[in-house]
Design an enzyme around this catalytic site. Sequence first.
Site, PDB file in Angstrom:
ATOM      1  N   TYR A 144      40.988  54.817  62.855  1.00 52.99           N
ATOM      2  CA  TYR A 144      42.130  55.923  63.391  1.00 52.99           C
ATOM      3  C   TYR A 144      42.241  55.430  64.821  1.00 52.99           C
ATOM      4  O   TYR A 144      41.476  55.451  65.561  1.00 52.99           O
ATOM      5  CB  TYR A 144      41.624  57.261  63.021  1.00 52.99           C
ATOM      6  CG  TYR A 144      42.426  58.308  63.366  1.00 52.99           C
ATOM      7  CD1 TYR A 144      43.810  58.423  62.730  1.00 52.99           C
ATOM      8  CD2 TYR A 144      42.089  59.227  64.470  1.00 52.99           C
ATOM      9  CE1 TYR A 144      44.512  59.368  63.017  1.00 52.99           C
ATOM     10  CE2 TYR A 144      43.188  60.256  64.827  1.00 52.99           C
ATOM     11  CZ  TYR A 144      44.206  60.360  63.998  1.00 52.99           C
ATOM     12  OH  TYR A 144      45.181  61.288  64.294  1.00 52.99           O
ATOM     13  N   ASP A 239      39.828  50.279  71.026  1.00 55.53           N
ATOM     14  CA  ASP A 239      40.087  51.823  71.172  1.00 55.53           C
ATOM     15  C   ASP A 239      38.708  52.425  71.237  1.00 55.53           C
ATOM     16  O   ASP A 239      38.140  52.649  70.070  1.00 55.53           O
ATOM     17  CB  ASP A 239      40.869  52.307  69.793  1.00 55.53           C
ATOM     18  CG  ASP A 239      41.083  53.938  69.864  1.00 55.53           C
ATOM     19  OD1 ASP A 239      40.441  54.529  70.806  1.00 55.53           O
ATOM     20  OD2 ASP A 239      41.786  54.236  68.938  1.00 55.53           O
ATOM     21  N   LYS A 267      38.929  61.859  74.363  1.00 58.03           N
ATOM     22  CA  LYS A 267      37.633  62.650  74.303  1.00 58.03           C
ATOM     23  C   LYS A 267      36.793  62.859  75.346  1.00 58.03           C
ATOM     24  O   LYS A 267      37.277  63.763  76.321  1.00 58.03           O
ATOM     25  CB  LYS A 267      36.975  62.206  72.945  1.00 58.03           C
ATOM     26  CG  LYS A 267      38.128  62.114  71.741  1.00 58.03           C
ATOM     27  CD  LYS A 267      37.345  61.992  70.469  1.00 58.03           C
ATOM     28  CE  LYS A 267      38.533  62.299  69.263  1.00 58.03           C
ATOM     29  NZ  LYS A 267      38.840  61.350  68.528  1.00 58.03           N
TER      30      LYS A 267
HETATM   31  C1  LIG Z   1      40.530  60.934  68.273  1.00 63.19           C
HETATM   32  C2  LIG Z   1      40.822  59.502  68.093  1.00 63.19           C
HETATM   33  C3  LIG Z   1      42.054  59.036  68.476  1.00 63.19           C
HETATM   34  C4  LIG Z   1      43.173  60.079  68.675  1.00 63.19           C
HETATM   35  O1  LIG Z   1      43.037  60.856  69.756  1.00 63.19           O
HETATM   36  P1  LIG Z   1      43.846  62.369  69.850  1.00 63.19           P
HETATM   37  O2  LIG Z   1      43.546  62.712  71.217  1.00 63.19           O
HETATM   38  O3  LIG Z   1      43.301  63.178  68.919  1.00 63.19           O
HETATM   39  O4  LIG Z   1      45.176  62.094  70.024  1.00 63.19           O
HETATM   40  C5  LIG Z   1      42.569  57.702  68.600  1.00 63.19           C
HETATM   41  N1  LIG Z   1      41.434  56.748  68.653  1.00 63.19           N
HETATM   42  C6  LIG Z   1      39.897  57.183  68.343  1.00 63.19           C
HETATM   43  C7  LIG Z   1      39.252  56.110  68.034  1.00 63.19           C
HETATM   44  C8  LIG Z   1      39.951  58.627  68.043  1.00 63.19           C
HETATM   45  O5  LIG Z   1      38.766  58.881  67.533  1.00 63.19           O
END
Ligand SMILES: *Cc1c(COP(=O)(O)O)cnc(C)c1O
Length: 421
Positions: A144, A239, A267
């Site tokens: 994701y 990511d 995060k």
């Molecule tokens: C949570 C997440 C996102 C998206 O971040 P948001 O702040 O919710 O838009 C992107 N990449 C990874 C790996 C994530 O866990």
Amino acid sequence: MNTENSERLYKTAVSLMPGGVNSPVRACGSVGRTPLFIKRAQGDRVIDEDGNSLIDYVCSWGPGILGHAHPYVVEKVQEAAADGLTYGAPTKKEVILADLIRQCMPSMERLRLVNSGTEAVMSAIRAARGYTGRDKIIKCKGCYHGHSDGLLVKAGSAALTGGVPDSAGVPASYTAHTLIASYNDVSTIEKLFQKFGDEIACLVIEPVAANMGVVLPQEGFLHFLREITVKYGTVLIFDEVITGFRLGLGGAQAYYDVVPDLTTLGKIVGGGMPLAVYGGKKEIMECVAPLGSVYQAGTLSGNPIATTAGIATLSVLMERPEIYRELEDKTAILAEAYEKTGKVQVNRIGSLLGAFFTDRPVTDYESAVSSDTARYAAYYGHMLENGIYVAPSQFEAMFVSAAHTWEDIEKTAKVIGNLAD
Ligand SMILES: *Cc1c(COP(=O)(O)O)cnc(C)c1O
């Protein structure tokens, strides 16, 4: 467990917001429940509108590495608020935070602060495309990277249980340039490069996949990605929105000793406020406006309250790196408790834990989705009724924070041990 107030609020909420929530997984649909409305949180507990105090392993889906309402972070944020909430101009705090991040992750030679992980990944991909002059990107099934249009193809997280792996409202032409590979599968990636090599701007990946549950990279997989992207002149994007500051100060790239070209963070880096980051090689980041022709901007980007929370959180982690050892020890106790039940496959790295209701070792998207989500729903109910708040989906990670007391960890292990069939 009394949930009257939550249920009343939920009724009103569904008349106001789609599904009553502002992010789909919160609706608890895949575990057949209605959501608890959280009133406040402290340390390792969330307290709902009915006064239930629950041991929290959601940790706001990752940011809460220090636990809720950490006194130092709260104090700094309160001080900052008194100085104004936003100016839309450069601040000293942006410089301090960017510098702390680069100290921890030297591969981020230049970086940009944005507001969400979605925005960070979307912007990193745009920079990679601008830099290479190529259109195609590779992503892996089950990873994701936020909800931007081109990435809602075989996405993980709520897209796995929500029944909309490919979102409506995304024109096919938007995802036409998104090539899909399998996580941990060298051969699918080799084939894509053989076929499209000089058209691929970037390969974006969660170095540890944590949005289809937790799936670890197999030995050599990340090194392979580094080599093949160098060979084809493709930008490698890690990511690290979840893994950054979770697997250690240097993230997954330090843990596995693989240096990407670009990195995205979110995060933890915002300490609980809306803040995310993208950055990496100087020559790529210098393609971004105002230096280069890749446009990216934000009214609230580098917001002084968010940067304050980020600085305070990173400062605590940098001053007390032994936190990571302790997080790992606590999480290992939980992993052992899950393993002892004989009912789940457990994947763990540091303080990231995934327990899958399946008999197959979970190494990729297919094995992750072989999990029995009905058994997960029963487990969710068991945990909740015993005062433990875990993610309402099989495909989310379990997070441990520095605020989890040994006593609460032991209590949780016991509840896991009592898991009925
Ligand atoms: C949570 C997440 C996102 C998206 O971040 P948001 O702040 O919710 O838009 C992107 N990449 C990874 C790996 C994530 O866990």
